[in-house]
Design an enzyme around this catalytic site. Sequence first.
Site, PDB file in Angstrom:
ATOM      1  N   GLU A  45       5.881  28.576 -23.964  1.00 27.30           N
ATOM      2  CA  GLU A  45       4.535  29.177 -23.937  1.00 27.30           C
ATOM      3  C   GLU A  45       4.026  29.464 -25.353  1.00 27.30           C
ATOM      4  O   GLU A  45       3.410  30.492 -25.615  1.00 27.30           O
ATOM      5  CB  GLU A  45       4.514  30.427 -23.064  1.00 27.30           C
ATOM      6  CG  GLU A  45       4.734  30.062 -21.606  1.00 27.30           C
ATOM      7  CD  GLU A  45       4.593  31.212 -20.635  1.00 27.30           C
ATOM      8  OE1 GLU A  45       4.538  32.359 -21.097  1.00 27.30           O
ATOM      9  OE2 GLU A  45       4.535  30.939 -19.436  1.00 27.30           O
TER      10      GLU A  45
HETATM   11  C1  LIG Z   1      13.356  25.516 -20.626  1.00 32.44           C
HETATM   12  C2  LIG Z   1      12.037  25.011 -21.127  1.00 32.44           C
HETATM   13  C3  LIG Z   1      10.959  24.979 -20.275  1.00 32.44           C
HETATM   14  C4  LIG Z   1       9.732  24.484 -20.692  1.00 32.44           C
HETATM   15  N1  LIG Z   1       8.675  24.461 -19.838  1.00 32.44           N
HETATM   16  C5  LIG Z   1       7.521  23.891 -20.191  1.00 32.44           C
HETATM   17  C6  LIG Z   1       6.435  23.762 -19.255  1.00 32.44           C
HETATM   18  O1  LIG Z   1       6.544  24.156 -18.097  1.00 32.44           O
HETATM   19  N2  LIG Z   1       5.263  23.193 -19.685  1.00 32.44           N
HETATM   20  C7  LIG Z   1       5.130  22.736 -20.955  1.00 32.44           C
HETATM   21  O2  LIG Z   1       4.052  22.212 -21.287  1.00 32.44           O
HETATM   22  N3  LIG Z   1       6.132  22.853 -21.864  1.00 32.44           N
HETATM   23  C8  LIG Z   1       7.319  23.405 -21.514  1.00 32.44           C
HETATM   24  N4  LIG Z   1       8.368  23.500 -22.443  1.00 32.44           N
HETATM   25  C9  LIG Z   1       8.137  23.012 -23.806  1.00 32.44           C
HETATM   26  C10 LIG Z   1       7.899  24.176 -24.764  1.00 32.44           C
HETATM   27  O3  LIG Z   1       6.605  24.674 -24.612  1.00 32.44           O
HETATM   28  C11 LIG Z   1       8.182  23.675 -26.202  1.00 32.44           C
HETATM   29  O4  LIG Z   1       9.585  23.557 -26.320  1.00 32.44           O
HETATM   30  C12 LIG Z   1       7.613  24.639 -27.228  1.00 32.44           C
HETATM   31  O5  LIG Z   1       6.217  24.594 -27.245  1.00 32.44           O
HETATM   32  C13 LIG Z   1       8.130  24.338 -28.657  1.00 32.44           C
HETATM   33  O6  LIG Z   1       7.873  23.015 -28.986  1.00 32.44           O
HETATM   34  P1  LIG Z   1       9.063  22.090 -29.524  1.00 32.44           P
HETATM   35  O7  LIG Z   1      10.234  22.258 -28.610  1.00 32.44           O
HETATM   36  O8  LIG Z   1       8.502  20.737 -29.723  1.00 32.44           O
HETATM   37  O9  LIG Z   1       9.469  22.733 -30.895  1.00 32.44           O
HETATM   38  P2  LIG Z   1       8.811  22.407 -32.319  1.00 32.44           P
HETATM   39  O10 LIG Z   1       7.312  22.390 -32.220  1.00 32.44           O
HETATM   40  O11 LIG Z   1       9.483  21.213 -32.899  1.00 32.44           O
HETATM   41  O12 LIG Z   1       9.251  23.705 -33.092  1.00 32.44           O
HETATM   42  C14 LIG Z   1      10.575  23.884 -33.639  1.00 32.44           C
HETATM   43  C15 LIG Z   1      10.569  25.135 -34.481  1.00 32.44           C
HETATM   44  O13 LIG Z   1       9.668  24.987 -35.596  1.00 32.44           O
HETATM   45  C16 LIG Z   1       8.700  26.024 -35.612  1.00 32.44           C
HETATM   46  N5  LIG Z   1       7.423  25.491 -36.046  1.00 32.44           N
HETATM   47  C17 LIG Z   1       6.787  24.391 -35.592  1.00 32.44           C
HETATM   48  N6  LIG Z   1       5.618  24.207 -36.229  1.00 32.44           N
HETATM   49  C18 LIG Z   1       5.538  25.218 -37.114  1.00 32.44           C
HETATM   50  C19 LIG Z   1       4.547  25.578 -38.077  1.00 32.44           C
HETATM   51  N7  LIG Z   1       3.435  24.897 -38.243  1.00 32.44           N
HETATM   52  N8  LIG Z   1       4.807  26.678 -38.810  1.00 32.44           N
HETATM   53  C20 LIG Z   1       5.931  27.415 -38.648  1.00 32.44           C
HETATM   54  N9  LIG Z   1       6.874  27.116 -37.767  1.00 32.44           N
HETATM   55  C21 LIG Z   1       6.686  26.040 -37.010  1.00 32.44           C
HETATM   56  C22 LIG Z   1       8.623  26.507 -34.176  1.00 32.44           C
HETATM   57  O14 LIG Z   1       8.136  27.846 -34.106  1.00 32.44           O
HETATM   58  C23 LIG Z   1      10.064  26.386 -33.732  1.00 32.44           C
HETATM   59  O15 LIG Z   1      10.780  27.508 -34.147  1.00 32.44           O
HETATM   60  C24 LIG Z   1       9.592  24.015 -22.028  1.00 32.44           C
HETATM   61  C25 LIG Z   1      10.685  24.052 -22.901  1.00 32.44           C
HETATM   62  C26 LIG Z   1      11.910  24.529 -22.466  1.00 32.44           C
HETATM   63  C27 LIG Z   1      13.073  24.537 -23.445  1.00 32.44           C
END
Ligand SMILES: Cc1cc2nc3c(=O)[nH]c(=O)nc-3n(C[C@H](O)[C@H](O)[C@H](O)COP(=O)(O)OP(=O)(O)OC[C@H]3O[C@@H](n4cnc5c(N)ncnc54)[C@H](O)[C@@H]3O)c2cc1C
Length: 235
Positions: A45
């Site tokens: 989220e």
């Molecule tokens: C169990 C689970 C359930 C989920 N359910 C859903 C769902 O129902 N619907 C849905 O749409 N998605 C879902 N997701 C996806 C979830 O929303 C994403 O995992 C989340 O938005 C983070 O994106 P990412 O995993 O690509 O991490 P990334 O975007 O790669 O981030 C990795 C790290 O880098 C940091 N970061 C990234 N960009 C920046 C920046 N510009 N500045 C500073 N820090 C930064 C982030 O804060 C994080 O700590 C789910 C994920 C999991 C693990």
Amino acid sequence: MKVAGSECLDYVVDEAVQILGGMGYSAESNVERGYRDSRINRIFEGTNEINRMLTVDMILRRAMKGELDLMGPAMKVASELMSIPETPEVEEGVLSNEYVALEGFKKSILLVAGAAVQKLMQTMAKEQEVLMNIADIAIWTYQAESLLLRVDKIIQKQGAEAAAVQIAICKTYFYDVADKIAKAAKDAINSFAEGDESRMMMMGIKRFTKTEAFNPKEARQLIAQHLIEAGHYNL
Ligand SMILES: Cc1cc2nc3c(=O)[nH]c(=O)nc-3n(C[C@H](O)[C@H](O)[C@H](O)COP(=O)(O)OP(=O)(O)OC[C@H]3O[C@@H](n4cnc5c(N)ncnc54)[C@H](O)[C@@H]3O)c2cc1C
């Protein structure tokens, strides 16, 4: 709300594991599951990092579009630094120190955000560390205000004596968070200001995050004793 709630939950489950020691770490215990299950809340989220930046970014966008007057109140706080400090007028009561402190916390946001916008201008959206500092101050201030209003409502309904534990929680929170706000503000100011300008703002932050004498040990023991006697969370 999401950032504060998920980080509070992580703190709580972490402490729960610690209280149970080795058993807390073991998969046999329920808290081990709580610890694992809680962790995702800071990721999905919208990760807390992205949410922090969005909070400030959205406010700045609204200010730039003229939908929100940020700079007017910010300039007022900045000019207050040059004058003799005024104590905000608040009703006399058991939480009057906290109402005064809340005004100071809000002024801290305005002082830091206003100065950051003026100094950094167009690059502000890229200054992630500063945005994070401002978001933290805003989140803590929002929590402080919510807590204060809620505890005040309980006092009005039940009286101060019956609300002693809630008052202790409120006062402990303000006592703790004032220093956290001061640190975040200091970090932000040191990131974009120096010399007299920085010194002036630091003086302001010191004034706006001042807390009155308070015994945190007694307050924490009162809260803990109440929860131990109840055997569960019952506030
Ligand atoms: C169990 C689970 C359930 C989920 N359910 C859903 C769902 O129902 N619907 C849905 O749409 N998605 C879902 N997701 C996806 C979830 O929303 C994403 O995992 C989340 O938005 C983070 O994106 P990412 O995993 O690509 O991490 P990334 O975007 O790669 O981030 C990795 C790290 O880098 C940091 N970061 C990234 N960009 C920046 C920046 N510009 N500045 C500073 N820090 C930064 C982030 O804060 C994080 O700590 C789910 C994920 C999991 C693990």
